[in-house]
Design an enzyme around this catalytic site. Sequence first.
Site, PDB file in Angstrom:
ATOM      1  CG  PHE A  23      -2.150   0.790   1.130  1.00  0.00           C
ATOM      2  CD1 PHE A  23      -3.364   0.158   0.930  1.00  0.00           C
ATOM      3  CD2 PHE A  23      -2.123   2.171   1.211  1.00  0.00           C
ATOM      4  CE1 PHE A  23      -4.540   0.898   0.823  1.00  0.00           C
ATOM      5  CE2 PHE A  23      -3.287   2.914   1.101  1.00  0.00           C
ATOM      6  CZ  PHE A  23      -4.500   2.277   0.904  1.00  0.00           C
ATOM      7  CD  GLU A  59      -3.248  -6.506   5.633  1.00  0.00           C
ATOM      8  OE1 GLU A  59      -2.708  -5.518   5.119  1.00  0.00           O
ATOM      9  OE2 GLU A  59      -4.438  -6.528   5.999  1.00  0.00           O
ATOM     10  CB  ALA A  81       3.788   4.915   3.532  1.00  0.00           C
ATOM     11  CB  ILE A  83      -0.772   8.915   3.492  1.00  0.00           C
ATOM     12  CG1 ILE A  83       0.685   8.443   3.302  1.00  0.00           C
ATOM     13  CG2 ILE A  83      -0.906  10.407   3.152  1.00  0.00           C
ATOM     14  CD1 ILE A  83       1.201   8.524   1.881  1.00  0.00           C
ATOM     15  CB  THR A  87      -7.476   6.134   5.004  1.00  0.00           C
ATOM     16  OG1 THR A  87      -8.287   5.241   5.736  1.00  0.00           O
ATOM     17  CG2 THR A  87      -6.323   6.583   5.868  1.00  0.00           C
ATOM     18  CG  HIS A  89      -9.521   2.774   7.887  1.00  0.00           C
ATOM     19  ND1 HIS A  89      -9.826   3.119   6.596  1.00  0.00           N
ATOM     20  CD2 HIS A  89      -8.732   1.682   7.791  1.00  0.00           C
ATOM     21  CE1 HIS A  89      -9.247   2.274   5.763  1.00  0.00           C
ATOM     22  NE2 HIS A  89      -8.560   1.404   6.462  1.00  0.00           N
ATOM     23  NE  ARG A 128       8.271  12.748   8.623  1.00  0.00           N
ATOM     24  CZ  ARG A 128       7.898  13.994   8.316  1.00  0.00           C
ATOM     25  NH1 ARG A 128       7.597  14.327   7.066  1.00  0.00           N
ATOM     26  NH2 ARG A 128       7.822  14.914   9.250  1.00  0.00           N
TER      27      ARG A 128
HETATM   28  N1  INI Z   1      -2.512   0.674   4.497  1.00  0.00           N
HETATM   29  C1  INI Z   1      -1.349   1.371   4.491  1.00  0.00           C
HETATM   30  O1  INI Z   1      -0.279   0.775   4.573  1.00  0.00           O
HETATM   31  N2  INI Z   1      -1.377   2.723   4.395  1.00  0.00           N
HETATM   32  C2  INI Z   1      -2.527   3.427   4.298  1.00  0.00           C
HETATM   33  O2  INI Z   1      -2.474   4.685   4.199  1.00  0.00           O
HETATM   34  C3  INI Z   1      -3.755   2.720   4.280  1.00  0.00           C
HETATM   35  N3  INI Z   1      -4.983   3.414   4.124  1.00  0.00           N
HETATM   36  O3  INI Z   1      -4.959   4.571   3.725  1.00  0.00           O
HETATM   37  O4  INI Z   1      -6.052   2.872   4.328  1.00  0.00           O
HETATM   38  C4  INI Z   1      -3.712   1.322   4.397  1.00  0.00           C
HETATM   39  N4  INI Z   1      -4.855   0.589   4.403  1.00  0.00           N
HETATM   40  C5  INI Z   1      -4.885  -0.818   4.139  1.00  0.00           C
HETATM   41  C6  INI Z   1      -4.689  -1.647   5.389  1.00  0.00           C
HETATM   42  O5  INI Z   1      -3.363  -1.575   5.847  1.00  0.00           O
HETATM   43  C7  INI Z   1      -5.000  -3.108   5.112  1.00  0.00           C
HETATM   44  O6  INI Z   1      -4.153  -3.608   4.106  1.00  0.00           O
HETATM   45  C8  INI Z   1      -6.462  -3.329   4.690  1.00  0.00           C
HETATM   46  O7  INI Z   1      -7.322  -2.730   5.621  1.00  0.00           O
HETATM   47  C9  INI Z   1      -6.769  -4.840   4.625  1.00  0.00           C
HETATM   48  O8  INI Z   1      -6.625  -5.441   5.899  1.00  0.00           O
END
Ligand code: INI
Length: 154
Positions: A23, A59, A81, A83, A87, A89, A128
């Site tokens: 991600f 994960e 990362a 951000i 999002t 959440h 960063r």
């Molecule tokens: N995962 C990230 O690594 N960075 C993010 O900014 C992010 N946002 O924006 O939602 C994000 N979401 C996915 C999350 O980590 C899981 O992979 C997903 O919820 C499935 O479990």
Amino acid sequence: MIKEIKGQLTAGKARYAIVISRFNEFITSKLLGGAIDCLQRHGASDEQITVVWVPGSIEITVAARKLAQSGTYQAVICLGAVIRGQTGHYDAVCQQVSRGIGQVNYETGVPTIFGVLTCDTIEQAVERAGTKLGNAGANAAISAMEMANLMEQI
Ligand code: INI
């Protein structure tokens, strides 16, 4: 005389696992590059480095935990990362990954390094990830080497 123990900044013979979130790959690939470059410039060979990709920062913990429990690695470097801009959440993702990585440290005793960017904007993340404010992946690699070396001495 006071006994003082310090970790040396060398890769030594330790094995390093890097858990990397896909991600925001535009950013995380730069963190990965920084971490690998830093380990290599401190003496690590390809055989000492294992890279494990996960879908997102949430994960990271489960993979880091299994790697730490395997007994194969002297340090686990977690890179991601999160951000806020993207999002609703953000806080939940940040909380889960920071608490999870903290627990892996505590449960396994294997240094598990928090190299997850938590930023309000993409610009802050770019700063960063190899621009104005250095590279958080390289910083995480430095901590991993210091801790792997320190744990060997304690
Ligand atoms: N995962 C990230 O690594 N960075 C993010 O900014 C992010 N946002 O924006 O939602 C994000 N979401 C996915 C999350 O980590 C899981 O992979 C997903 O919820 C499935 O479990």
